[in-house]
Design an enzyme around this catalytic site. Structure first.
Site, PDB file in Angstrom:
ATOM      1  N   HIS A 191     -11.523   3.272 -14.158  1.00 26.63           N
ATOM      2  CA  HIS A 191     -12.490   2.238 -13.786  1.00 26.63           C
ATOM      3  C   HIS A 191     -12.740   2.249 -12.283  1.00 26.63           C
ATOM      4  O   HIS A 191     -11.894   1.824 -11.492  1.00 26.63           O
ATOM      5  CB  HIS A 191     -11.963   0.863 -14.231  1.00 26.63           C
ATOM      6  CG  HIS A 191     -12.885  -0.263 -13.912  1.00 26.63           C
ATOM      7  ND1 HIS A 191     -12.438  -1.561 -13.742  1.00 26.63           N
ATOM      8  CD2 HIS A 191     -14.232  -0.314 -13.715  1.00 26.63           C
ATOM      9  CE1 HIS A 191     -13.464  -2.346 -13.460  1.00 26.63           C
ATOM     10  NE2 HIS A 191     -14.561  -1.607 -13.435  1.00 26.63           N
ATOM     11  N   SER A 195     -15.697  -0.961 -17.877  1.00 29.70           N
ATOM     12  CA  SER A 195     -15.160  -2.072 -17.093  1.00 29.70           C
ATOM     13  C   SER A 195     -14.482  -3.123 -17.960  1.00 29.70           C
ATOM     14  O   SER A 195     -13.694  -3.919 -17.460  1.00 29.70           O
ATOM     15  CB  SER A 195     -16.278  -2.731 -16.267  1.00 29.70           C
ATOM     16  OG  SER A 195     -17.348  -3.122 -17.101  1.00 29.70           O
ATOM     17  N   ASP A 223     -26.647  14.300 -17.765  1.00 32.88           N
ATOM     18  CA  ASP A 223     -27.345  13.158 -18.344  1.00 32.88           C
ATOM     19  C   ASP A 223     -28.312  13.687 -19.397  1.00 32.88           C
ATOM     20  O   ASP A 223     -28.461  14.904 -19.567  1.00 32.88           O
ATOM     21  CB  ASP A 223     -28.091  12.361 -17.266  1.00 32.88           C
ATOM     22  CG  ASP A 223     -28.245  10.888 -17.648  1.00 32.88           C
ATOM     23  OD1 ASP A 223     -27.546  10.041 -17.055  1.00 32.88           O
ATOM     24  OD2 ASP A 223     -29.042  10.598 -18.560  1.00 32.88           O
ATOM     25  N   GLU A 282     -22.627   0.482 -20.774  1.00 25.98           N
ATOM     26  CA  GLU A 282     -21.449  -0.259 -21.255  1.00 25.98           C
ATOM     27  C   GLU A 282     -21.686  -0.754 -22.679  1.00 25.98           C
ATOM     28  O   GLU A 282     -21.847  -1.950 -22.933  1.00 25.98           O
ATOM     29  CB  GLU A 282     -21.139  -1.422 -20.293  1.00 25.98           C
ATOM     30  CG  GLU A 282     -19.828  -2.142 -20.553  1.00 25.98           C
ATOM     31  CD  GLU A 282     -18.590  -1.397 -20.065  1.00 25.98           C
ATOM     32  OE1 GLU A 282     -17.499  -1.980 -20.130  1.00 25.98           O
ATOM     33  OE2 GLU A 282     -18.698  -0.236 -19.626  1.00 25.98           O
ATOM     34  N   ASP A 340       0.837  -1.201   0.000  1.00 23.42           N
ATOM     35  CA  ASP A 340       0.000   0.000   0.000  1.00 23.42           C
ATOM     36  C   ASP A 340       0.875   1.255   0.000  1.00 23.42           C
ATOM     37  O   ASP A 340       0.603   2.220  -0.736  1.00 23.42           O
ATOM     38  CB  ASP A 340      -0.917  -0.013   1.222  1.00 23.42           C
ATOM     39  CG  ASP A 340      -1.819   1.201   1.289  1.00 23.42           C
ATOM     40  OD1 ASP A 340      -2.757   1.286   0.482  1.00 23.42           O
ATOM     41  OD2 ASP A 340      -1.588   2.076   2.139  1.00 23.42           O
ATOM     42  N   VAL A 372     -21.535   6.209 -18.850  1.00 24.78           N
ATOM     43  CA  VAL A 372     -22.808   5.838 -19.474  1.00 24.78           C
ATOM     44  C   VAL A 372     -22.849   4.322 -19.662  1.00 24.78           C
ATOM     45  O   VAL A 372     -21.945   3.602 -19.249  1.00 24.78           O
ATOM     46  CB  VAL A 372     -23.012   6.579 -20.820  1.00 24.78           C
ATOM     47  CG1 VAL A 372     -22.982   8.082 -20.603  1.00 24.78           C
ATOM     48  CG2 VAL A 372     -21.979   6.163 -21.859  1.00 24.78           C
ATOM     49  N   TYR A 422      -8.009  -4.480  -2.989  1.00 18.50           N
ATOM     50  CA  TYR A 422      -8.852  -3.281  -2.940  1.00 18.50           C
ATOM     51  C   TYR A 422      -9.998  -3.299  -3.951  1.00 18.50           C
ATOM     52  O   TYR A 422     -11.000  -2.622  -3.761  1.00 18.50           O
ATOM     53  CB  TYR A 422      -7.998  -2.039  -3.175  1.00 18.50           C
ATOM     54  CG  TYR A 422      -7.132  -1.637  -2.005  1.00 18.50           C
ATOM     55  CD1 TYR A 422      -7.396  -2.105  -0.724  1.00 18.50           C
ATOM     56  CD2 TYR A 422      -6.047  -0.780  -2.171  1.00 18.50           C
ATOM     57  CE1 TYR A 422      -6.604  -1.738   0.347  1.00 18.50           C
ATOM     58  CE2 TYR A 422      -5.257  -0.396  -1.097  1.00 18.50           C
ATOM     59  CZ  TYR A 422      -5.539  -0.880   0.159  1.00 18.50           C
ATOM     60  OH  TYR A 422      -4.764  -0.505   1.230  1.00 18.50           O
ATOM     61  N   LYS A 471     -20.739   4.905 -25.932  1.00 17.68           N
ATOM     62  CA  LYS A 471     -19.613   5.569 -25.282  1.00 17.68           C
ATOM     63  C   LYS A 471     -18.821   6.416 -26.279  1.00 17.68           C
ATOM     64  O   LYS A 471     -18.433   7.553 -25.984  1.00 17.68           O
ATOM     65  CB  LYS A 471     -18.698   4.533 -24.612  1.00 17.68           C
ATOM     66  CG  LYS A 471     -19.273   3.937 -23.331  1.00 17.68           C
ATOM     67  CD  LYS A 471     -18.297   2.968 -22.695  1.00 17.68           C
ATOM     68  CE  LYS A 471     -18.846   2.362 -21.412  1.00 17.68           C
ATOM     69  NZ  LYS A 471     -18.928   3.328 -20.304  1.00 17.68           N
ATOM     70  N   ASN A 486     -10.889  -7.182 -14.052  1.00 15.12           N
ATOM     71  CA  ASN A 486     -11.905  -8.018 -14.702  1.00 15.12           C
ATOM     72  C   ASN A 486     -11.279  -9.107 -15.563  1.00 15.12           C
ATOM     73  O   ASN A 486     -11.859 -10.188 -15.721  1.00 15.12           O
ATOM     74  CB  ASN A 486     -12.851  -7.160 -15.533  1.00 15.12           C
ATOM     75  CG  ASN A 486     -13.932  -6.534 -14.681  1.00 15.12           C
ATOM     76  OD1 ASN A 486     -14.305  -7.069 -13.653  1.00 15.12           O
ATOM     77  ND2 ASN A 486     -14.421  -5.379 -15.092  1.00 15.12           N
TER      78      ASN A 486
END
Length: 725
Positions: A450, A429, A343, A402, A296, A400, A660, A407, A500
Site C-alpha cells: 500500500h 487501500s 494498462d 479499487e 525510525d 488498478v 510517515y 483486482k 486506514n
C-alpha cells in the site's frame, strides 16, 4: 602509546605531533558520555607532554563522528536539571581544554561529522576534509539545541547568518559548501588526508600559519554591529516562527540563545547555551522527536534484518498506469529498478508516463539531475498494452481501480504471465488481502503493498501479510520498497490494514462533531493549529477524495460493523450525493481554484453550509479541548486495538506508520507517544466523558487495565544514564 581508551587512543605521530584517533568498537564513532570522559583523560595526558608541538584529530572509521549516541538521549533526559547542567559544564570543559592547548590543532575529517562530532572539530584550529564530508548540527530536529559549544563557536567562525541557517534548521552541508563558508579550511582526497593534515600542522608550528589568530575569534564576543545584529536575528526569528512554529521550541530557543550570547566571550556564552539546553532536554517535544529517530532506526533495522538473505528485485512491473501507477513507476526507475507499466488503454499509459516525466522534470529544474540522467531514467520505464516482458519481472504491483472484482481478474490474469517465483502485490487501500488472494493459484507469492499519495513524497509503504503470504514474498517486497527509498512497515491483514483502519474512526469522530453542530472550519483550524496536523479533517477528506472516502467508509463499516457501521446520514454522504468530490472536481468541504503555480488553493464556499445543515443539528460552539478529544479518542482506541490484535507488531512501528503515512505531528511522536504523554489514567478519564457517543469511544480493555495502574504502553526507562564527570 600515550593513552588507550575504549573508543579512542592517543599516540605520537612524528616530530612532536601527536594524533588523537577515534576508534570505537563497531562500525561508527559516536560521541557518547563515555567517549567525552575518555577524551578528557586523553587531554590530561597530552597536557603533560612538554615536547608537544601539534595535535591531529582523526578517525579510524569511514566517518569521523556520526554524532552523539542518541540511544542515550531518552535516559539522559531523565537526569535532573542540575545534574545535567553539571555534566554539560564538564563536557564543555573538555572541549575548552582541547581548544586551549598551547599548540596548533587540526581535525582531519572524513565522512560524517554531525552534532557532537561537528562540535568536537569546531574546537580545533584547522579542519581538513574529504570530498564525502557531511558536517552540521542537527540537534534542533531532535527538539534540543547544540550543547557542546556549537551555538557559541559556529557563529564566531562563520558569522551569524550562516551559523543561524545551519543551527536553526538542523542542517548539514557538504565539503564544497563547508569550504565556501569557512567551516573547513581545505578539501583533499581521502588518500591525501593525513599527509595534507601534517603539512598544515607543520606550517602552523613553524609560524607560516598564524594558528593563534585563527583561534582567537572563538574566544571573543561575536563581531557584529548593533544594526547587523538586529537585522540577522530579527530575520532569523521571523523565519523560524514561520517554519517551525510554536510546536517546535528548539529552533527559536537556539536563535535567541545565540543572540543573547553574542556580546559575551566564550565562557559566559557557554553558560547561556547550557541554561537553554537543559530545559529543552526535559520537554515532551524532545522526547517525542528523539523517540521518532529511534523508532525510525528500529523500523529500518528490522527491514534490513528481514531482507538480509534476499536479492533486491532487478525488474519490476506496475499494473494500471494513471497518476498512482506513474508515481510508482517513477519511484522505482528513479531508484534504479527498471519497470514495465501496463494498462489496457493508451490514454492511461500516456497519463502515467506524463506523471513520471513531470516528476523527473522537477528534479531537472532543481538541478538534481541533468538531461542525460533524465533520459536514462525515463528510458527504464516501459509502457505497454500487453504482457511483453512480464516473464522476466521479479515483482509486480497491481494499482488498478479499487474494486475487488477488477483486482481479482487482473491479478489472476497476470499470474499466468509471470514466472512461478514472481511476487505479486496489490496496492489496495482497504480490500482484505485474503479476499484478493482467493483468485490466485499461488497465494503464498502474494501480499499487499500500500503506497500513499503522492508516492514520491510519502515515505511509508504498508506491506500487508496475507494469511498465506510466505516470508520470502514479504521479504522481496520489503527489499523493493527499501530500494525505492521508502520505509516499509509490515502489518497483518484486516479491512483497511493499519493506517486506514485507524484513520476512518478519526473521520467518524469528525462526522459526529458536524452532526452535533460543529463548524468544520473551526475543527480544521483546531486540528491544524492546536494539535498540529498538516491538514484538518475536512481538508484531508477533500484531498483524499470524498468519493474515495465514501467507498472506503462502506468497506470499513462492513469489516467492523459493531464500531464503524453508521446509524445516520453524515457530511460525507451529503457531499458525495451532491457530487462534491473534493480537490479532484474543485468542490468539497472547500472550493478549490488553481493558484499561479497550478496548485489547488482552498477557498470558502457558503453553499456547503446549506448542504451540511441537512445532516447537522443547529450550529454550536465547541472548545478546542473538546474538539481534540472527540477527534483523537476514536483513532487512539483503534490504534490500541490494532496492537492488541497483532495487526501492527509494536508501538514503534505504529507510531512511525502514522507519522510517515498520515503526517501525525512529529512533535507528539506518534499515537502511542502522545498517549503515554497524556498518561493512560488521564486518557481513560477523558475518554469516559465521551463514551455515550458510541462504541468508537469505548476504551479497549487492555488499555483500561494499564490505566488502572497508570502503566505506559511504551516501555518506560526507569534509570537515567550514569554520567561520568
Amino acid at each position: 602509546m600515550l593513552y588507550k581508551g575504549d573508543t579512542l587512543y592517543l599516540d605520537w605521530l612524528e616530530d612532536g605531533i601527536a594524533e588523537l584517533v577515534f576508534d570505537a568498537p563497531g562500525s561508527v564513532n559516536k560521541l557518547d558520555t563515555a567517549t567525552v570522559a575518555s577524551l578528557g583523560q586523553a587531554l590530561e595526558v597530552l597536557e603533560k607532554q612538554h615536547d608537544l608541538k601539534g595535535l591531529l584529530l582523526r578517525s579510524n572509521k569511514a566517518a569521523f563522528i556520526v554524532g552523539a549516541d542518541i540511544t542515550e538521549f531518552l535516559s539522559l533526559f531523565l537526569v535532573p536539571e542540575e545534574q545535567l547542567s553539571q555534566w554539560l559544564h564538564f563536557a564543555n570543559s573538555v572541549f575548552n581544554r582541547l581548544e586551549d592547548l598551547p599548540v596548533p590543532t587540526l581535525a582531519a575529517v572524513n565522512g560524517y561529522a554531525l552534532g557532537g562530532g561537528c562540535e568536537c572539530v569546531l574546537a580545533t584550529d584547522y579542519r581538513l576534509a574529504t570530498p564525502d564530508l557531511r558536517i552540521g548540527l542537527p540537534e534542533t530536529k531532535l527538539g534540543i539545541m547544540p550543547g557542546f559549544g556549537g551555538s557559541v563557536r559556529l557563529p564566531r567562525m562563520l558569522g551569524a547568518d550562516s551559523a543561524l541557517e545551519i543551527i536553526a534548521a538542523g542542517k548539514d552541508v557538504g565539503a564544497e559548501h563547508a569550504l565556501k563558508i569557512g567551516l573547513v579550511d581545505g578539501v583533499v582526497k581521502q588518500e591525501k588526508l593525513i599527509e595534507g593534515a601534517i603539512a598544515v600542522l607543520r606550517q602552523a608550528i613553524t609560524g607560516d600559519l598564524d594558528w593563534r589568530a585563527k583561534r582567537q575569534p572563538k574566544l571573543e564576543p561575536l563581531k557584529l554591529s548593533k544594526i547587523e545584529a538586529a537585522m540577522s536575528f530579527t530575520i532569523a526569528k521571523g523565519m523560524v516562527a514561520q517554519t517551525a512554529g510554536k510546536h517546535y521550541p528548539a529552533p527559536m530557543t537556539a536563535v535567541k540563545t545565540i543572540e543573547a550570547a553574542a556580546r559575551f566571550g566564550r565562557e559566559e556564552a557557554l553558560n547561556l547555551e547550557n541554561k537553554s539546553f537543559v530545559p529543552l532536554a526535559h520537554t515532551n517535544e524532545a522526547r517525542a522527536l528523539v523517540g521518532i529517530f529511534l523508532n525510525d532506526q528500529y523500523v529500518k533495522g528490522k527491514a534490513k534484518k528481514l531482507t538480509k538473505d534476499i536479492e533486491t528485485p532487478k525488474q519490476a512491473a506496475v499494473l494500471g498506469a494513471g497518476i498512482m501507477g506513474g508515481g510508482i513507476a517513477y519511484q522505482s526507475a528513479w531508484k534504479g529498478v527498471p519497470v514495465i507499466m501496463k494498462d489496457i488503454n493508451d490514454k492511461s499509459l500516456n497519463l502515467g508516463m506524463t506523471e513520471a516525466a513531470k516528476l523527473l522534470n522537477k528534479q531537472l529544474e532543481r538541478g538534481k539531475i541533468d538531461g542525460l540522467k533524465l533520459a536514462g531514467v525515463i528510458s527504464t520505464i516501459h509502457p505497454t498494452l500487453d504482457y511483453a516482458g512480464f516473464d522476466r519481472v521479479d515483482v509486480v504491483v497491481e494499482a488498478v481501480v479499487e474494486n475487488p472484482k477488477v483486482k481479482k481478474a487482473v491479478l489472476a490474469e497476470t499470474e499466468q504471465k509471470v514466472r512461478p517465483e514472481t511476487v505479486l502485490a496489490s496496492n489496495t487501500s482497504t480490500i482484505p488481502i485474503g479476499e484478493l488472494a482467493s483468485a490466485l493459484e499461488r497465494p503464498e507469492n502474494f501480499c499487499g503493498m500500500h503506497f500513499f499519495n503522492p508516492v514520491h513524497r510519502m515515505p511509508l509503504v504498508e506491506i500487508i501479510r496475507g494469511e498465506k503470504s510466505s516470508d520470502e514474498t514479504i521479504a522481496k517486497v520489503i527489499a523493493w520498497a527499501s530500494k525505492m527509498g521508502k520505509t516499509p512497515i509490515v502489518v497483518n491483514d484486516c479491512p483497511g490494514f493499519f493506517v486506514n483502519r485507524v484513520l476512518f474512526p478519526y473521520f467518524a469522530g469528525f462526522s459526529q462533531l458536524l452532526r452535533d453542530g460543529a463548524d468544520f472550519r473551526k475543527v480544521d483550524k483546531v486540528m491544524e493549529k492546536q494539535f498540529g496536523w498538516p491538514m484538518g479533517p475536512a481538508y484531508l477528506l477533500d484531498v483524499v477524495g470524498i468519493d474515495t472516502a465514501h467507498h472506503a467508509q462502506a468497506v470499513m463499516a462492513a469489516g467492523f460493523p459493531q464500531r464503524m457501521q453508521k446509524e445516520y446520514r453524515d457530511a460525507i454522504d451529503a457531499l458525495f450525493d451532491a457530487n462534491r468530490f473534493g480537490q479532484k472536481n474543485g468542490l468539497g468541504f472547500w472550493r478549490y481554484k488553481e493558484d499561479s503555480k497550478g496548485k489547488p488553493k482552498k477557498e470558502e464556499d457558503a453553499a456547503v453550509d446549506d448542504l451540511l445543515a441537512s445532516v447537522s443539528q443547529p450550529k454550536r460552539d465547541f472548545s478546542d479541548d473538546e474538539i481534540i478529544a472527540r477527534m483523537m479518542i476514536p483513532m487512539i482506541n483503534e490504534v490500541v486495538r490494532c496492537l492488541e490484535e497483532g495487526i501492527i507488531a509494536s508501538p514503534a512501528e505504529a507510531d512511525m506508520a502514522l507519522v510517515y503515512g498520515l503526517g501525525f505531528p512529529p512533535f507528539h511522536g506518534g499515537a502511542f507517544r502522545w498517549l503515554d504523554t497524556q498518561g493512560s489514567a488521564k486518557y481513560l478519564d477523558m475518554a469516559q466523558q465521551y463514551q455515550h457517543l458510541g462504541p468508537l469511544y469505548e476504551v479497549p480493555e487492555g488499555l483500561r487495565n494499564k490505566a488502572r495502574h497508570n502503566e505506559p504502553i511504551i516501555p518506560r526507562l526507569n534509570q537515567p544514564v550514569r554520567l561520568v564527570l
